[in-house]
Design a protein around this motif. Structure first.
Motif, PDB file in Angstrom:
ATOM      1  N   TYR A 153     -57.716  36.964  49.250  1.00  0.00           N
ATOM      2  CA  TYR A 153     -57.204  37.869  48.216  1.00  0.00           C
ATOM      3  C   TYR A 153     -58.167  39.031  47.988  1.00  0.00           C
ATOM      4  O   TYR A 153     -59.376  38.828  47.787  1.00  0.00           O
ATOM      5  CB  TYR A 153     -56.993  37.112  46.908  1.00  0.00           C
ATOM      6  CG  TYR A 153     -56.368  37.954  45.818  1.00  0.00           C
ATOM      7  CD1 TYR A 153     -55.040  38.314  45.869  1.00  0.00           C
ATOM      8  CD2 TYR A 153     -57.133  38.390  44.737  1.00  0.00           C
ATOM      9  CE1 TYR A 153     -54.464  39.096  44.876  1.00  0.00           C
ATOM     10  CE2 TYR A 153     -56.568  39.162  43.732  1.00  0.00           C
ATOM     11  CZ  TYR A 153     -55.237  39.511  43.806  1.00  0.00           C
ATOM     12  OH  TYR A 153     -54.676  40.276  42.828  1.00  0.00           O
ATOM     13  N   ASP A 154     -57.645  40.251  47.995  1.00  0.00           N
ATOM     14  CA  ASP A 154     -58.462  41.454  47.792  1.00  0.00           C
ATOM     15  C   ASP A 154     -58.570  41.725  46.291  1.00  0.00           C
ATOM     16  O   ASP A 154     -57.642  42.224  45.661  1.00  0.00           O
ATOM     17  CB  ASP A 154     -57.828  42.640  48.501  1.00  0.00           C
ATOM     18  CG  ASP A 154     -58.677  43.910  48.397  1.00  0.00           C
ATOM     19  OD1 ASP A 154     -59.750  43.855  47.759  1.00  0.00           O
ATOM     20  OD2 ASP A 154     -58.254  44.949  48.946  1.00  0.00           O
ATOM     21  N   ALA A 155     -59.721  41.406  45.723  1.00  0.00           N
ATOM     22  CA  ALA A 155     -59.952  41.616  44.291  1.00  0.00           C
ATOM     23  C   ALA A 155     -60.982  42.721  44.068  1.00  0.00           C
ATOM     24  O   ALA A 155     -61.741  42.692  43.092  1.00  0.00           O
ATOM     25  CB  ALA A 155     -60.418  40.324  43.629  1.00  0.00           C
ATOM     26  N   SER A 156     -60.978  43.699  44.964  1.00  0.00           N
ATOM     27  CA  SER A 156     -61.946  44.793  44.859  1.00  0.00           C
ATOM     28  C   SER A 156     -61.765  45.610  43.596  1.00  0.00           C
ATOM     29  O   SER A 156     -62.690  46.305  43.154  1.00  0.00           O
ATOM     30  CB  SER A 156     -61.842  45.698  46.090  1.00  0.00           C
ATOM     31  OG  SER A 156     -60.516  46.202  46.227  1.00  0.00           O
ATOM     32  N   TYR A 157     -60.590  45.564  43.007  1.00  0.00           N
ATOM     33  CA  TYR A 157     -60.312  46.325  41.790  1.00  0.00           C
ATOM     34  C   TYR A 157     -60.861  45.658  40.533  1.00  0.00           C
ATOM     35  O   TYR A 157     -60.955  46.270  39.468  1.00  0.00           O
ATOM     36  CB  TYR A 157     -58.808  46.508  41.623  1.00  0.00           C
ATOM     37  CG  TYR A 157     -58.055  45.211  41.435  1.00  0.00           C
ATOM     38  CD1 TYR A 157     -57.821  44.688  40.171  1.00  0.00           C
ATOM     39  CD2 TYR A 157     -57.585  44.490  42.535  1.00  0.00           C
ATOM     40  CE1 TYR A 157     -57.144  43.495  40.001  1.00  0.00           C
ATOM     41  CE2 TYR A 157     -56.914  43.303  42.377  1.00  0.00           C
ATOM     42  CZ  TYR A 157     -56.689  42.802  41.113  1.00  0.00           C
ATOM     43  OH  TYR A 157     -56.033  41.618  40.949  1.00  0.00           O
ATOM     44  N   VAL A 158     -61.225  44.397  40.635  1.00  0.00           N
ATOM     45  CA  VAL A 158     -61.668  43.632  39.466  1.00  0.00           C
ATOM     46  C   VAL A 158     -63.053  44.082  39.018  1.00  0.00           C
ATOM     47  O   VAL A 158     -63.960  44.253  39.836  1.00  0.00           O
ATOM     48  CB  VAL A 158     -61.674  42.119  39.782  1.00  0.00           C
ATOM     49  CG1 VAL A 158     -62.395  41.345  38.683  1.00  0.00           C
ATOM     50  CG2 VAL A 158     -60.258  41.606  39.946  1.00  0.00           C
ATOM     51  N   ARG A 192     -56.986  34.531  40.849  1.00  0.00           N
ATOM     52  CA  ARG A 192     -56.365  34.470  42.170  1.00  0.00           C
ATOM     53  C   ARG A 192     -57.406  34.551  43.283  1.00  0.00           C
ATOM     54  O   ARG A 192     -57.250  33.928  44.340  1.00  0.00           O
ATOM     55  CB  ARG A 192     -55.325  35.574  42.307  1.00  0.00           C
ATOM     56  CG  ARG A 192     -54.093  35.301  41.446  1.00  0.00           C
ATOM     57  CD  ARG A 192     -52.888  36.082  41.837  1.00  0.00           C
ATOM     58  NE  ARG A 192     -51.714  35.519  41.182  1.00  0.00           N
ATOM     59  CZ  ARG A 192     -50.836  36.219  40.468  1.00  0.00           C
ATOM     60  NH1 ARG A 192     -50.995  37.522  40.342  1.00  0.00           N
ATOM     61  NH2 ARG A 192     -49.798  35.617  39.911  1.00  0.00           N
ATOM     62  N   GLU A 193     -58.470  35.276  43.051  1.00  0.00           N
ATOM     63  CA  GLU A 193     -59.534  35.348  44.048  1.00  0.00           C
ATOM     64  C   GLU A 193     -60.170  33.976  44.255  1.00  0.00           C
ATOM     65  O   GLU A 193     -60.608  33.642  45.367  1.00  0.00           O
ATOM     66  CB  GLU A 193     -60.591  36.361  43.605  1.00  0.00           C
ATOM     67  CG  GLU A 193     -61.698  36.579  44.623  1.00  0.00           C
ATOM     68  CD  GLU A 193     -62.752  37.544  44.115  1.00  0.00           C
ATOM     69  OE1 GLU A 193     -63.384  38.225  44.944  1.00  0.00           O
ATOM     70  OE2 GLU A 193     -62.951  37.623  42.890  1.00  0.00           O
ATOM     71  N   ALA A 194     -60.219  33.169  43.192  1.00  0.00           N
ATOM     72  CA  ALA A 194     -60.812  31.837  43.285  1.00  0.00           C
ATOM     73  C   ALA A 194     -59.938  30.863  44.062  1.00  0.00           C
ATOM     74  O   ALA A 194     -60.428  29.853  44.566  1.00  0.00           O
ATOM     75  CB  ALA A 194     -61.062  31.277  41.884  1.00  0.00           C
ATOM     76  N   LEU A 197     -56.424  42.084  31.112  1.00  0.00           N
ATOM     77  CA  LEU A 197     -55.776  40.882  31.620  1.00  0.00           C
ATOM     78  C   LEU A 197     -55.529  40.975  33.121  1.00  0.00           C
ATOM     79  O   LEU A 197     -55.520  39.953  33.827  1.00  0.00           O
ATOM     80  CB  LEU A 197     -54.458  40.649  30.881  1.00  0.00           C
ATOM     81  CG  LEU A 197     -54.584  40.153  29.445  1.00  0.00           C
ATOM     82  CD1 LEU A 197     -53.243  40.257  28.730  1.00  0.00           C
ATOM     83  CD2 LEU A 197     -55.093  38.727  29.405  1.00  0.00           C
ATOM     84  N   VAL A 198     -55.322  42.167  33.631  1.00  0.00           N
ATOM     85  CA  VAL A 198     -55.161  42.358  35.066  1.00  0.00           C
ATOM     86  C   VAL A 198     -56.396  41.858  35.799  1.00  0.00           C
ATOM     87  O   VAL A 198     -56.301  41.254  36.884  1.00  0.00           O
ATOM     88  CB  VAL A 198     -54.908  43.854  35.382  1.00  0.00           C
ATOM     89  CG1 VAL A 198     -55.086  44.138  36.864  1.00  0.00           C
ATOM     90  CG2 VAL A 198     -53.506  44.251  34.936  1.00  0.00           C
ATOM     91  N   HIS A 199     -57.552  42.054  35.215  1.00  0.00           N
ATOM     92  CA  HIS A 199     -58.810  41.663  35.854  1.00  0.00           C
ATOM     93  C   HIS A 199     -59.002  40.148  35.841  1.00  0.00           C
ATOM     94  O   HIS A 199     -59.440  39.569  36.847  1.00  0.00           O
ATOM     95  CB  HIS A 199     -59.977  42.358  35.151  1.00  0.00           C
ATOM     96  CG  HIS A 199     -59.927  43.849  35.247  1.00  0.00           C
ATOM     97  ND1 HIS A 199     -60.690  44.580  36.143  1.00  0.00           N
ATOM     98  CD2 HIS A 199     -59.191  44.771  34.558  1.00  0.00           C
ATOM     99  CE1 HIS A 199     -60.431  45.869  36.007  1.00  0.00           C
ATOM    100  NE2 HIS A 199     -59.527  46.011  35.037  1.00  0.00           N
ATOM    101  N   VAL A 200     -58.707  39.490  34.720  1.00  0.00           N
ATOM    102  CA  VAL A 200     -58.917  38.043  34.672  1.00  0.00           C
ATOM    103  C   VAL A 200     -57.904  37.314  35.557  1.00  0.00           C
ATOM    104  O   VAL A 200     -58.234  36.283  36.165  1.00  0.00           O
ATOM    105  CB  VAL A 200     -58.883  37.507  33.225  1.00  0.00           C
ATOM    106  CG1 VAL A 200     -60.001  38.125  32.398  1.00  0.00           C
ATOM    107  CG2 VAL A 200     -57.538  37.738  32.557  1.00  0.00           C
ATOM    108  N   LEU A 234     -52.668  45.087  43.809  1.00  0.00           N
ATOM    109  CA  LEU A 234     -52.774  46.109  44.845  1.00  0.00           C
ATOM    110  C   LEU A 234     -51.450  46.368  45.570  1.00  0.00           C
ATOM    111  O   LEU A 234     -51.363  47.290  46.382  1.00  0.00           O
ATOM    112  CB  LEU A 234     -53.850  45.722  45.864  1.00  0.00           C
ATOM    113  CG  LEU A 234     -55.283  45.752  45.314  1.00  0.00           C
ATOM    114  CD1 LEU A 234     -56.275  45.348  46.386  1.00  0.00           C
ATOM    115  CD2 LEU A 234     -55.633  47.132  44.757  1.00  0.00           C
ATOM    116  N   MET A 235     -50.424  45.587  45.282  1.00  0.00           N
ATOM    117  CA  MET A 235     -49.105  45.853  45.867  1.00  0.00           C
ATOM    118  C   MET A 235     -48.352  46.941  45.102  1.00  0.00           C
ATOM    119  O   MET A 235     -47.339  47.447  45.572  1.00  0.00           O
ATOM    120  CB  MET A 235     -48.272  44.570  45.893  1.00  0.00           C
ATOM    121  CG  MET A 235     -48.732  43.549  46.914  1.00  0.00           C
ATOM    122  SD  MET A 235     -47.659  42.081  46.959  1.00  0.00           S
ATOM    123  CE  MET A 235     -46.122  42.814  47.555  1.00  0.00           C
TER     124      MET A 235
END
Length: 254
Positions: free
Chosen positions: A221-226, A214-216, A206-209, A191-192
């Protein structure tokens, strides 16, 4: 009369064989499985800490890069082992008790077990030395790990199917996939990035995994895009297509 071998007996035997092929019988082979990611994380930490004293997320560089480098390395090594299945397992596949799914499953399971042990040791060491305040969400980390394994299985199986038809595909993929290390979020939080870049990179699973990993680790951490659904769908489609190519390829049965 001896019962015919089943997948429950064939797959563990293939895993042992694969472990010997990959790591050898010497301790050094297994030590390298830990040393390689440690050196990779150390190099990234050394280079980027010289540029800035604070990582993009969290307080210490080793943890930030571990959350990007370790899942990427797991995916990269696992899919590469699966891609070579059709070529390196022809002799095994001449036995009626061994099937191509057996070979693929044994390879992904061995890669997953090895990576799980390596990741556990490295995360534990980083927390002990640099980040004792960080609390890893084990359930979320496990989910991210499984998702990474499924993605590796799908991509590796698809590449194995293509390589079974076009042997030069392994070399083409080896060269063409190198930029993935740069565009999978290993070096930066997704998101940066500018929105124009995010729109295209979002389609890289791979961006999602990496985001899930990192969310874990980072509570804020903002993982709203995952999108786990996207990764699962991508992995399933790739695996089904790859298996169809492998099972229909005369090269697998040569």
């Amino acid at each position: 009369m001896r019962a015919a071998p089943t997948a429950l007996t064939v797959i563990p035997a293939l895993m042992i064989r694969e472990a010997i092929v990959v790591n050898g019988r010497a301790v050094g082979g297994y030590a390298w499985a830990i040393l390689e990611p440690v050196l990779g994380i150390a190099l990234l930490t050394l280079v980027f800490s010289a540029i800035s004293s604070v990582p993009p997320i969290g307080a210490v560089y080793p943890l930030f890069y571990a959350t990007g480098y370790l899942p990427f390395l797991f995916w990269s090594q696992a899919q590469a082992r699966l891609m070579g299945s059709a070529r390196s397992s022809k002799a095994l596949l001449e036995h009626s008790s061994v099937t191509i799914p057996d070979v693929l499953i044994s390879r992904i399971l061995l890669a997953a077990i090895t990576s799980a042990v390596v990741m556990t040791l490295i995360y534990a060491a980083i927390r002990l030395i640099w980040a004792p305040q960080e609390r890893i969400d084990i359930a979320s980390m496990s989910g991210a790990f499984v998702m990474t394994g499924l993605l590796a299985f799908g991509v590796g199986t698809l590449n194995a199917g293509i390589a079974g038809l076009f042997p030069t595909w392994e070399k083409i993929w080896g060269i063409g996939s190198r930029p993935l290390f740069m565009i999978s979020g290993v070096f930066f939080p997704f998101l940066m990035l500018p929105e124009t870049l995010r729109t295209g990179l979002w389609w890289n699973p791979l961006v999602h995994v990496v985001g899930m990993t990192r969310e874990a680790v980072y509570a804020g951490y903002d993982a709203s895009y995952v999108s786990p659904a996207y990764v699962l769908g991508f992995s399933a489609l790739a695996a089904i297509t790859g298996l169809a190519l492998l099972l229909s390829s005369d090269r697998v049965r040569d």
